[in-house]
Design a protein around this motif. Structure first.
Motif, PDB file in Angstrom:
ATOM      1  N   ALA A  37      -2.476   0.275  -6.310  1.00 18.95           N
ATOM      2  CA  ALA A  37      -1.186   0.781  -5.853  1.00 18.95           C
ATOM      3  C   ALA A  37      -1.218   2.288  -5.611  1.00 18.95           C
ATOM      4  O   ALA A  37      -0.499   2.806  -4.762  1.00 18.95           O
ATOM      5  N   ARG A  38      -2.038   2.994  -6.361  1.00 13.32           N
ATOM      6  CA  ARG A  38      -2.182   4.440  -6.209  1.00 13.32           C
ATOM      7  C   ARG A  38      -3.610   4.796  -5.831  1.00 13.32           C
ATOM      8  O   ARG A  38      -4.564   4.307  -6.444  1.00 13.32           O
ATOM      9  N   SER A  39      -3.763   5.640  -4.810  1.00 16.06           N
ATOM     10  CA  SER A  39      -5.083   6.154  -4.410  1.00 16.06           C
ATOM     11  C   SER A  39      -6.116   5.033  -4.299  1.00 16.06           C
ATOM     12  O   SER A  39      -7.167   5.057  -4.946  1.00 16.06           O
ATOM     13  N   ALA A  40      -5.817   4.053  -3.476  1.00 14.97           N
ATOM     14  CA  ALA A  40      -6.721   2.916  -3.295  1.00 14.97           C
ATOM     15  C   ALA A  40      -8.075   3.386  -2.771  1.00 14.97           C
ATOM     16  O   ALA A  40      -8.147   4.238  -1.885  1.00 14.97           O
ATOM     17  N   PRO A  41      -9.168   2.849  -3.307  1.00 12.53           N
ATOM     18  CA  PRO A  41     -10.506   3.234  -2.839  1.00 12.53           C
ATOM     19  C   PRO A  41     -10.818   2.614  -1.481  1.00 12.53           C
ATOM     20  O   PRO A  41     -10.123   1.702  -1.017  1.00 12.53           O
ATOM     21  N   PHE A  42     -11.896   3.079  -0.880  1.00 12.73           N
ATOM     22  CA  PHE A  42     -12.308   2.585   0.433  1.00 12.73           C
ATOM     23  C   PHE A  42     -12.502   1.076   0.432  1.00 12.73           C
ATOM     24  O   PHE A  42     -12.078   0.377   1.355  1.00 12.73           O
ATOM     25  N   GLY A  62      -9.500  -1.126   1.077  1.00 12.04           N
ATOM     26  CA  GLY A  62      -9.150  -1.281   2.485  1.00 12.04           C
ATOM     27  C   GLY A  62     -10.017  -2.314   3.177  1.00 12.04           C
ATOM     28  O   GLY A  62      -9.540  -3.104   4.000  1.00 12.04           O
ATOM     29  N   VAL A  63     -11.311  -2.320   2.832  1.00 14.59           N
ATOM     30  CA  VAL A  63     -12.215  -3.325   3.393  1.00 14.59           C
ATOM     31  C   VAL A  63     -11.790  -4.720   2.948  1.00 14.59           C
ATOM     32  O   VAL A  63     -11.789  -5.671   3.737  1.00 14.59           O
ATOM     33  N   LEU A  64     -11.418  -4.853   1.683  1.00 14.06           N
ATOM     34  CA  LEU A  64     -10.972  -6.145   1.161  1.00 14.06           C
ATOM     35  C   LEU A  64      -9.726  -6.628   1.892  1.00 14.06           C
ATOM     36  O   LEU A  64      -9.639  -7.797   2.289  1.00 14.06           O
ATOM     37  N   TRP A  65      -8.754  -5.747   2.086  1.00 13.66           N
ATOM     38  CA  TRP A  65      -7.533  -6.132   2.792  1.00 13.66           C
ATOM     39  C   TRP A  65      -7.835  -6.520   4.235  1.00 13.66           C
ATOM     40  O   TRP A  65      -7.242  -7.453   4.770  1.00 13.66           O
ATOM     41  N   MET A  66      -8.752  -5.801   4.858  1.00 16.00           N
ATOM     42  CA  MET A  66      -9.132  -6.126   6.234  1.00 16.00           C
ATOM     43  C   MET A  66      -9.791  -7.497   6.312  1.00 16.00           C
ATOM     44  O   MET A  66      -9.434  -8.337   7.151  1.00 16.00           O
ATOM     45  N   VAL A  67     -10.761  -7.727   5.440  1.00 13.43           N
ATOM     46  CA  VAL A  67     -11.501  -8.989   5.462  1.00 13.43           C
ATOM     47  C   VAL A  67     -10.576 -10.164   5.155  1.00 13.43           C
ATOM     48  O   VAL A  67     -10.637 -11.213   5.811  1.00 13.43           O
ATOM     49  N   THR A 110      -4.627   1.865   6.957  1.00 15.94           N
ATOM     50  CA  THR A 110      -3.321   2.479   6.698  1.00 15.94           C
ATOM     51  C   THR A 110      -2.821   2.226   5.278  1.00 15.94           C
ATOM     52  O   THR A 110      -2.122   3.073   4.713  1.00 15.94           O
ATOM     53  N   LEU A 111      -3.177   1.093   4.690  1.00 17.49           N
ATOM     54  CA  LEU A 111      -2.773   0.862   3.303  1.00 17.49           C
ATOM     55  C   LEU A 111      -3.462   1.854   2.363  1.00 17.49           C
ATOM     56  O   LEU A 111      -2.850   2.350   1.410  1.00 17.49           O
ATOM     57  N   VAL A 112      -4.725   2.139   2.634  1.00 16.87           N
ATOM     58  CA  VAL A 112      -5.435   3.126   1.817  1.00 16.87           C
ATOM     59  C   VAL A 112      -4.792   4.504   1.988  1.00 16.87           C
ATOM     60  O   VAL A 112      -4.548   5.222   1.009  1.00 16.87           O
ATOM     61  N   ILE A 113      -4.508   4.881   3.231  1.00 18.26           N
ATOM     62  CA  ILE A 113      -3.874   6.181   3.486  1.00 18.26           C
ATOM     63  C   ILE A 113      -2.506   6.255   2.820  1.00 18.26           C
ATOM     64  O   ILE A 113      -2.159   7.259   2.174  1.00 18.26           O
ATOM     65  N   TYR A 114      -1.727   5.198   2.978  1.00 21.00           N
ATOM     66  CA  TYR A 114      -0.385   5.171   2.388  1.00 21.00           C
ATOM     67  C   TYR A 114      -0.454   5.352   0.873  1.00 21.00           C
ATOM     68  O   TYR A 114       0.357   6.077   0.279  1.00 21.00           O
ATOM     69  N   SER A 115      -1.437   4.699   0.249  1.00 20.54           N
ATOM     70  CA  SER A 115      -1.554   4.771  -1.213  1.00 20.54           C
ATOM     71  C   SER A 115      -1.933   6.164  -1.694  1.00 20.54           C
ATOM     72  O   SER A 115      -1.734   6.493  -2.866  1.00 20.54           O
ATOM     73  N   ARG A 116      -2.498   6.991  -0.800  1.00 22.29           N
ATOM     74  CA  ARG A 116      -2.842   8.363  -1.179  1.00 22.29           C
ATOM     75  C   ARG A 116      -1.630   9.292  -1.114  1.00 22.29           C
ATOM     76  O   ARG A 116      -1.671  10.404  -1.645  1.00 22.29           O
ATOM     77  N   ILE A 117      -0.574   8.834  -0.439  1.00 21.54           N
ATOM     78  CA  ILE A 117       0.629   9.656  -0.277  1.00 21.54           C
ATOM     79  C   ILE A 117       1.793   9.102  -1.093  1.00 21.54           C
ATOM     80  O   ILE A 117       2.489   9.840  -1.795  1.00 21.54           O
TER      81      ILE A 117
END
Length: 220
Positions: A174-179, A182-187, A156-163
């Motif tokens: 902060a903008r258009s976070a890469p895939f 999201g993996v880093l935030w999850m881990v 959701t952080l990746v999706i949010y950053s795209r909007i």
């Protein structure tokens, strides 16, 4: 209040994660999930990023789902074969840690720390299954619940950053976070919280059961 990681912005190091895990086990999944969701929202708005939409999109559902799963599985007597679910969940995290290292996002020392958390999780699940079967549900629930919650946060952080724009503490993502962000935030979310849940949970719960026996919920 959590400790903000210098690596991943305002996705916080949160030792207090043990509190909703204990409440979910003592009082059931709805209490645990709802309490955790309300708690993270209040924390985000008081000490955190103070963006209600971001909290409602990422943190609130992640905490509800994660601790609902903890409470649901903690109240069940799992068999040996169910331990595989927790071990598989931890192995997925370990694979993602390796992926982050291979693409150069984390250093070897950070990889070692994250990998150690995964190993601790697997060992704890195996010990619980062998020596303390009454804690199988709790240990597996913690791993699966936290994995689901952490995955929700990462996606959701990746999706949010795209909007919208994430807080500046998420730079450079902060903008258009890469895939891989999201993996880093999850881990990070999983590895920084799982030790407190699986290691501190059983002794705290045992103390609660000894002090208030009717909370045991038929574990014996």
């Amino acid at each position: 209040m959590g400790i903000v990681s210098p690596i991943v912005g305002v996705v916080r190091f949160w030792p207090a994660v043990i509190v909703p895990a204990v409440f979910a086990t003592l009082f059931g999944p709805w209490v645990g999930g709802t309490g955790a969701a309300i708690g993270i929202f209040l924390s985000d708005m008081t000490y955190g990023h103070q963006i209600a939409l971001l909290s409602l999109f990422a943190g609130v559902p992640a905490n509800f789902l994660g601790f609902f799963i903890v409470g649901y599985l903690a109240g069940r007597n799992l068999e040996w074969r169910h331990l595989a679910l927790g071990i598989i969940g931890t192995c997925v995290i370990a694979v993602l840690v390796g992926y982050l290292y291979l693409i150069g996002v984390i250093s070897v020392d950070i990889m070692a720390i994250f990998a150690a958390m995964a190993v601790i999780s697997v060992v704890t699940i195996l010990i619980a299954g062998l020596k303390f079967p009454r804690w199988r549900g709790f240990e597996v629930g913690c791993v699966l619940g936290l994995a689901v919650g952490a995955a929700w946060i990462g996606v959701t952080l990746v999706i949010y950053s795209r909007i919208f724009m994430l807080p500046l503490t998420f730079e450079p993502f902060a903008r258009s976070a890469p895939f891989y962000a999201g993996v880093l935030w999850m881990v990070w979310t999983f590895c920084s919280e799982i030790p407190f849940m699986i290691l501190l949970g059983p002794p705290i719960l045992e103390a609660c059961y000894n002090a208030i026996p009717f909370l045991r919920r038929g574990r014996e």
